[in-house]
Design a protein around this motif. Structure first.
Motif, PDB file in Angstrom:
ATOM      1  N   THR A 330      58.046  38.865  44.726  1.00 27.41           N
ATOM      2  CA  THR A 330      59.106  39.847  44.489  1.00 27.41           C
ATOM      3  C   THR A 330      60.120  39.315  43.491  1.00 27.41           C
ATOM      4  OG1 THR A 330      60.385  38.963  46.346  1.00 27.41           O
ATOM      5  CG2 THR A 330      58.929  40.828  46.800  1.00 27.41           C
ATOM      6  N   GLY A 331      60.716  40.242  42.752  1.00 31.02           N
ATOM      7  CA  GLY A 331      61.938  39.971  42.018  1.00 31.02           C
ATOM      8  C   GLY A 331      63.078  40.449  42.888  1.00 31.02           C
ATOM      9  N   ASP A 332      64.130  39.671  42.997  1.00 29.77           N
ATOM     10  CA  ASP A 332      65.164  39.979  43.984  1.00 29.77           C
ATOM     11  C   ASP A 332      66.528  39.532  43.473  1.00 29.77           C
ATOM     12  OD1 ASP A 332      66.603  40.554  46.231  1.00 29.77           O
ATOM     13  OD2 ASP A 332      65.548  39.163  47.550  1.00 29.77           O
ATOM     14  N   ARG A 333      67.453  40.477  43.397  1.00 29.90           N
ATOM     15  CA  ARG A 333      68.846  40.154  43.022  1.00 29.90           C
ATOM     16  C   ARG A 333      69.764  40.236  44.245  1.00 29.90           C
ATOM     17  NH1 ARG A 333      70.529  38.047  38.301  1.00 29.90           N
ATOM     18  NH2 ARG A 333      71.363  39.728  37.062  1.00 29.90           N
ATOM     19  N   THR A 334      69.169  40.297  45.457  1.00 33.57           N
ATOM     20  CA  THR A 334      69.973  40.517  46.660  1.00 33.57           C
ATOM     21  C   THR A 334      69.875  39.386  47.671  1.00 33.57           C
ATOM     22  OG1 THR A 334      68.210  41.678  47.879  1.00 33.57           O
ATOM     23  CG2 THR A 334      69.584  43.007  46.407  1.00 33.57           C
ATOM     24  N   ALA A 335      68.990  38.385  47.478  1.00 30.17           N
ATOM     25  CA  ALA A 335      68.759  37.338  48.471  1.00 30.17           C
ATOM     26  C   ALA A 335      70.045  36.572  48.778  1.00 30.17           C
ATOM     27  CB  ALA A 335      67.683  36.374  47.982  1.00 30.17           C
ATOM     28  N   GLU A 336      70.365  36.402  50.044  1.00 28.44           N
ATOM     29  CA  GLU A 336      71.572  35.680  50.418  1.00 28.44           C
ATOM     30  C   GLU A 336      71.488  34.239  49.929  1.00 28.44           C
ATOM     31  OE1 GLU A 336      74.600  35.251  54.183  1.00 28.44           O
ATOM     32  OE2 GLU A 336      72.449  35.261  54.608  1.00 28.44           O
ATOM     33  N   HIS A 337      72.542  33.767  49.298  1.00 27.33           N
ATOM     34  CA  HIS A 337      72.674  32.419  48.749  1.00 27.33           C
ATOM     35  C   HIS A 337      71.807  32.181  47.514  1.00 27.33           C
ATOM     36  CE1 HIS A 337      75.031  31.700  52.241  1.00 27.33           C
ATOM     37  NE2 HIS A 337      74.025  31.604  53.071  1.00 27.33           N
ATOM     38  N   GLY A 338      71.164  33.220  46.980  1.00 24.95           N
ATOM     39  CA  GLY A 338      70.381  33.063  45.764  1.00 24.95           C
ATOM     40  C   GLY A 338      71.279  32.827  44.563  1.00 24.95           C
TER      41      GLY A 338
END
Length: 525
Positions: A330-338
């Motif tokens: 996945t591409g993800d701009r929402t992951a916590e602490h990313g």
């Protein structure tokens, strides 16, 4: 995490954010811009570095300014400024429109025409130029967002930061065989205010940290030496990461023993091995062979002059067999602490999560609004980012992550299923071609696996493959308990060059029949 206004830095909120944006956007409209956006940033970056428990370098810098980007008569224009007055903001908007007019004349004189696919041996390639259009995005008025952290590291006294690094360094130096220790802490705080002519306005704040210690051991008899770094990844967290968010003491206590074993370990016999790869190593392989390869501007050839292209060309979307059927990315701009986690990108697009690879098949790309419109996607997935108020936003990497197997095994259980292999821990060096296809990676520690058991460390190990062969050889994934979010502060791209921080999560994984090289033998050829 959504934020209340009081969560944001009050000194940033005291700046004339809205007034400057209104002045710039009004001027851009008056000059006929079809689209205009205003971005004011304050980026604070700091570094504390120690050598053998003594401070060797520190820095603390702040970059404050704003930028105006416009689309005028189908052409881009961009300008930046630092004078925080309404008149200056309006002048910068005028400069952006003037730049757009000049760009249009240059494109007309060059005869680039409209952007269109052009056949080539690498699949469809796209020529620059043509009318700039942006994919639609819902309006997001008056939004605020603050990244997930507890203690602002910039509120912690410098003496406390260097004191903790010195304490950890001394702990390592006191261990038998450790000759030198380097320690450093990188910290950054980003504040951004964005507004555009569609009505979106966002105010955001991000914190990130990268602590790291490296121990060096020297064999006094031979002069041979080895080094080893901590495995703790950089994170989008605050000071709490160093005081309870990770088992620092446990890792530091184990490092000298690992280092001593590595120094006396035998050199690897090159050949084909099954690999069990720990997340502390696999994150970097994901970054180089998937993260960069699925940036759409690369796949279309827009970055060919500097950052490279991609073997995963646009004509293969939906058909390219990227890896084995158990591969979900996945591409993800929402992951916590990313590290690449945001509320809204630098084009006002809300953060999202989406599939890049599903069941081993390429199903998506990382997009900004221009690329989305150009290639027929209905919406950007929020991948526009500028690392400075003086830089134009470019398409940058999201948190690109390999999903674990639901109810999957532990790392120990994965190792138990391997008869002859190598277990790889920690990232070290990497090499990959400009199309993100042929690569070679090394690691901090490599363990021989014999009949499902670890049989001691090996030295001089590198694994080599092509991207599709490597991911196609993946036969098992660890469960969620093995999943770790790794990453880096220093991903480079674009001309002029920009740096972005990005995270990559993954579980432990098993790969069958991967070619392993002996780096000492390779260097001697």
């Amino acid at each position: 995490m959504p934020a209340a206004p009081h969560d944001l830095d009050q000194t940033f909120l005291a700046l004339p954010l809205r007034a400057l944006a209104d002045a710039a956007l009004a001027r851009a409209r008056a000059l006929g811009a079809e689209h205009a956006d205003f971005r004011l940033e304050r980026v604070r970056s700091a570094m504390w570095r120690l050598r053998d428990a003594r401070t060797s370098a520190t820095s603390d810098t702040t970059d404050l300014g704003y930028a105006v980007r416009v689309v005028h008569n189908g052409a881009w224009g961009f300008a930046a400024g630092v004078d925080l007055t309404m008149d200056a903001a309006a002048r910068v908007a005028g400069q952006a429109v003037a730049m757009a007019k000049l760009s249009a004349k240059v494109a007309e004189a060059a005869g680039t025409g409209t952007a269109a696919p052009r056949a080539s041996g690498e699949g469809r390639r796209w020529v620059m130029g043509g009318k700039v259009e942006l994919a639609d995005e819902p309006v997001h008025p008056d939004r605020t967002w603050v990244s997930s952290y507890e203690i602002d590291p910039f509120g912690v006294p410098d003496a406390e930061k260097t004191g903790l690094l010195a304490e950890w360094s001394a702990r390592l130096l006191a261990a038998p065989g450790v000759a030198h220790v380097d320690a450093q802490l990188l910290a950054a705080q980003e504040n951004k205010f964005y507004a555009d002519t569609a009505g979106t306005s966002t105010t955001q704040q991000r914190i990130r940290l990268h602590p790291e210690l490296t121990a060096v051991a020297v064999d006094p008899a031979t002069g041979d030496f080895e080094s080893m770094r901590t495995l703790a990844p950089p994170v989008g967290r605050g000071w709490e990461y160093l005081t309870g968010g990770y088992d620092w003491v446990g890792e530091l206590d184990r490092m000298p023993e690992h280092l001593a074993e590595k120094l006396r370990a035998p050199s690897v016999e090159p050949g084909s091995y099954d690999l069990v790869i720990d997340p502390s190593n696999l994150w970097l392989t994901i970054h180089e062979s998937i993260g960069h390869a699925t940036e759409l501007d690369r796949a279309l050839g827009y970055e060919a002059a500097y950052a490279g292209t991609s073997f995963a060309t646009f004509d293969q979307l939906g058909s390219l067999v990227y890896g084995s059927p158990i591969m979900q990315v996945t591409g993800d701009r929402t992951a916590e602490h990313g590290l690449a986690t945001i509320g809204y990108d630098d084009e006002g697009v809300a953060a999202q999560s989406w599939d890049l690879i599903k069941d081993g098949i390429l199903t998506g790309y990382q997009l900004d609004r221009r690329m989305a419109k150009l290639t027929g996607f209905p919406r950007s997935n929020g991948c526009a980012y500028a690392d400075s108020p003086s830089h134009v936003p470019v398409q940058r990497m999201a948190n690109v992550s390999l999903r674990p197997a639901p109810n999957g095994p532990s790392t120990e259980e994965l190792i138990a299923g391997v008869e002859r292999g190598i277990y790889l821990v920690g990232d070290r060096s990497w090499s990959i071609d400009m199309q993100r296809y042929n690569f070679q990676f090394t690691q901090q520690r490599a363990y021989l696996v014999r009949n499902g058991r670890l049989a001691g460390q090996l030295r001089d190990v590198a694994y080599q493959a092509t991207t599709t062969d490597f991911w196609g050889s993946m036969v098992a994934l660890g469960g969620p308990q093995t999943y770790v979010l790794g990453g880096a502060f220093n991903c480079g791209k674009a001309q002029p060059g920009q740096i972005a921080a990005v995270s990559h999560g993954c579980p432990s994984a098993v790969f069958e029949g991967v070619n392993v090289l002996n780096t000492t033998q390779e260097a001697g050829r």
